[in-house]
Scaffold this motif. Structure first.
Motif, PDB file in Angstrom:
ATOM      1  N   LEU A  99       1.183  -1.361   0.020  1.00 27.74           N
ATOM      2  CA  LEU A  99      -0.130  -0.032   0.219  1.00 27.74           C
ATOM      3  C   LEU A  99       0.881   1.363   0.314  1.00 27.74           C
ATOM      4  N   ALA A 100       1.962   1.413   0.498  1.00 28.30           N
ATOM      5  CA  ALA A 100       2.555   2.163   0.990  1.00 28.30           C
ATOM      6  C   ALA A 100       3.845   2.578  -0.828  1.00 28.30           C
ATOM      7  N   ASP A 101       3.706   0.800  -1.217  1.00 29.77           N
ATOM      8  CA  ASP A 101       4.368   1.720  -2.316  1.00 29.77           C
ATOM      9  C   ASP A 101       3.313   1.928  -3.485  1.00 29.77           C
ATOM     10  N   GLU A 102       2.282   1.871  -3.869  1.00 32.25           N
ATOM     11  CA  GLU A 102       1.375   2.670  -4.012  1.00 32.25           C
ATOM     12  C   GLU A 102       1.019   4.202  -4.332  1.00 32.25           C
ATOM     13  N   ILE A 103       0.731   4.070  -2.547  1.00 31.92           N
ATOM     14  CA  ILE A 103       0.705   5.761  -2.579  1.00 31.92           C
ATOM     15  C   ILE A 103       2.028   6.258  -2.863  1.00 31.92           C
ATOM     16  N   HIS A 104       3.489   5.766  -2.598  1.00 33.87           N
ATOM     17  CA  HIS A 104       4.291   6.691  -3.250  1.00 33.87           C
ATOM     18  C   HIS A 104       4.545   6.561  -4.753  1.00 33.87           C
ATOM     19  N   ARG A 105       3.931   5.950  -5.477  1.00 37.14           N
ATOM     20  CA  ARG A 105       4.198   5.910  -6.366  1.00 37.14           C
ATOM     21  C   ARG A 105       2.782   7.287  -7.361  1.00 37.14           C
ATOM     22  N   LEU A 106       1.858   7.736  -6.517  1.00 41.84           N
ATOM     23  CA  LEU A 106       1.012   8.565  -7.075  1.00 41.84           C
ATOM     24  C   LEU A 106       2.020   9.726  -6.152  1.00 41.84           C
ATOM     25  N   GLY A 107       3.221  10.252  -6.571  1.00 37.31           N
ATOM     26  CA  GLY A 107       3.727  11.511  -5.506  1.00 37.31           C
ATOM     27  C   GLY A 107       3.217  11.686  -3.769  1.00 37.31           C
ATOM     28  N   LEU A 108       2.516  10.670  -3.139  1.00 34.53           N
ATOM     29  CA  LEU A 108       2.644  10.923  -1.940  1.00 34.53           C
ATOM     30  C   LEU A 108       3.373  10.639  -1.064  1.00 34.53           C
ATOM     31  N   LYS A 109       2.966  10.424   0.318  1.00 35.41           N
ATOM     32  CA  LYS A 109       3.257   9.575   1.334  1.00 35.41           C
ATOM     33  C   LYS A 109       2.413   9.432   2.302  1.00 35.41           C
ATOM     34  N   PHE A 110       2.469   7.948   2.897  1.00 33.86           N
ATOM     35  CA  PHE A 110       1.695   7.402   3.604  1.00 33.86           C
ATOM     36  C   PHE A 110       2.184   7.605   5.049  1.00 33.86           C
TER      37      PHE A 110
END
Length: 451
Positions: A99-110
């Motif tokens: 899930l963190a990887d997906e959020i990071h791919r969006l340019g966001l932080k988890f």
């Protein structure tokens, strides 16, 4: 040294809408919305709040917010894991990494919410602490518990295995890719009235563990109200600390926040941000069994966001992002106002009584200067101040007669004989950019006026 971020964190937190029930699909949906619609305005953190590890969370909501001694997902070392039914990508020991990887791919932080301490069930089972010959029962403090959540025991101070436990947990979070930790029952351990900061040693343990990972992670402390006499400790070991208990969409709570901001205004600094709590805008309350639209009026929402920004608070949206209406999205994307949460800007209250308050905010590097009027009354009222009395214009005598740009409406307001005056709606706010005095340039006004 703790993480020295340049501005107060801005993001979304699942609690106000989902309570204890948020799942992976919902987190992903809100992250996708933020990336598409809010990221360019500075919003970046996606935070899964309380009980992501709890099985059946929310299934007994009419009786309990937190199921007494309910079943939790946990590894062999007493470290809580995401509930696989709600977070299926966490299966096979992967935790929040996918899930963190997906959020990071969006340019966001988890980010994630945690309760301080060690799971009670880990202590009862005498589970080992990673990398030691110590077991959970040896570091757990059964006399240190949360008054409203049954999941954890506090961790003992100066006992071998205690720091090692926190080190193993925080390293696991770092390996998952966690960027933000909101730790609860720690900023004010209010069950213990004679020692409301009884978990100060656990704050220190958390910060030491974060630094050992080498990863930049925000440490946020809840719940409030934070203790002003412990400001030095919060500033040394945390990035955010709640100055209020849970904040909801009630005018009296918003009015009270002015008193809290007055108390904490001198403690806002780079990497250290007193926290006014989440922004209860948009749609709220589904996880509580009562989905509804915020009870704040539009003017009250403007008051809230104006105060949070000129004070320098972190900004965490409580709404379900995918249900934001056009007006709320406009409110949350005002970059000319949101920028005030940068540590380059310093806010200060200069006047307050039962009817109104006046704040100033300035950036000494750029010369930007702002004045905010707040009306506490039930009817519209004229509010004014002599700018020379605010301390903003000690070296600027040319401001005797000019104009200011009101940022929420885009209106230019005349400054006459050194006085700024305006009508402010009930429970409303006005925020004035005083840089306009430098020539009242049309291009400047058009650039900053957003309708």
């Amino acid at each position: 040294m703790k993480y020295q971020m340049q501005r107060a964190p801005m993001g979304w937190n699942s609690y106000d809408y989902y309570d204890t029930t948020v799942n992976e699909q919902q987190v992903r949906a809100n992250a996708g919305y933020m990336a598409a619609h809010l990221k360019d305005a500075g919003w970046e953190y996606i935070v899964a709040d309380i009980q992501w590890y709890a099985k059946g969370a929310g299934s007994m909501r009419e009786q309990y917010q937190y199921i007494p001694f309910g079943e939790v997902q946990m590894d062999d070392y007493g470290r809580l894991q995401p509930d696989v039914e709600r977070f299926p990508s966490s299966a096979d020991g992967r935790g929040f990494a996918p899930l963190a990887d997906e959020i990071h791919r969006l340019g966001l932080k988890f980010g994630i919410h945690i309760m301080r301490g060690i799971p009670r069930i880990a202590a009862h089972r005498h589970l080992p602490i990673w990398g030691t010959n110590v077991t959970a029962d040896q570091i757990a403090d059964p006399s240190s518990v949360c008054g409203w959540n049954p999941d954890m025991y506090g961790v003992r101070k100066d006992v071998f295995g205690a720091q090692e436990y926190y080190d193993s947990v925080i390293q696991m979070y770092a390996d998952w890719g966690v960027d933000y930790i909101k730790c609860d029952d720690i900023c004010n351990t209010n069950l213990y009235r004679e020692n409301q900061y009884s978990a100060a040693h656990e704050v220190e343990m958390l910060q030491r563990a974060i630094q050992k990972t080498g990863r930049e992670m925000v440490l946020s402390l809840s719940p409030g109200p934070a203790l002003i006499e412990k400001a030095w400790h919060y500033e040394k070991y945390a990035n955010m600390w709640r100055i209020t208990d849970d904040f909801w969409d009630e005018w009296e709570l918003l009015r009270n926040m002015f008193d809290r901001c007055e108390l904490w205004q001198n403690h806002v600094a780079k990497g250290s941000y007193p926290d006014c709590d989440m922004l209860p805008v948009g749609m709220l309350g589904k996880g509580f069994g009562n989905e509804y639209k915020t009870r704040f009026t539009k003017d009250e929402q403007i008051t809230m966001l104006t105060l949070w920004c000129v004070f320098g608070s972190p900004l965490m949206i409580g709404a379900e992002l995918t249900l934001l209406d056009e007006w709320t999205q406009w409110l949350l994307t005002r970059t000319d106002i949101l920028k005030l949460t940068s540590s380059d800007y310093r806010g200060a209250q200069v006047e307050k009584d039962q009817a109104h308050a006046i704040w100033i905010c300035q950036n000494e590097q750029t010369g930007e200067r702002y004045v905010a009027f707040f009306n506490f009354q039930e009817t519209a009222a004229e509010i004014g101040c002599e700018l020379a009395e605010t301390g903003l214009y000690a070296q600027m005598p040319e401001t005797h007669n000019s104009t200011a740009l009101e940022l929420w409406t885009g209106e230019q307001i005349s400054i006459e004989n050194g006085w700024l005056k305006d009508q402010v709606p009930p429970h409303g706010a006005r925020l004035y950019d005083l840089m306009i005095y430098q020539g009242a340039k049309d291009e400047y006004a058009c650039k900053h006026a957003v309708f």
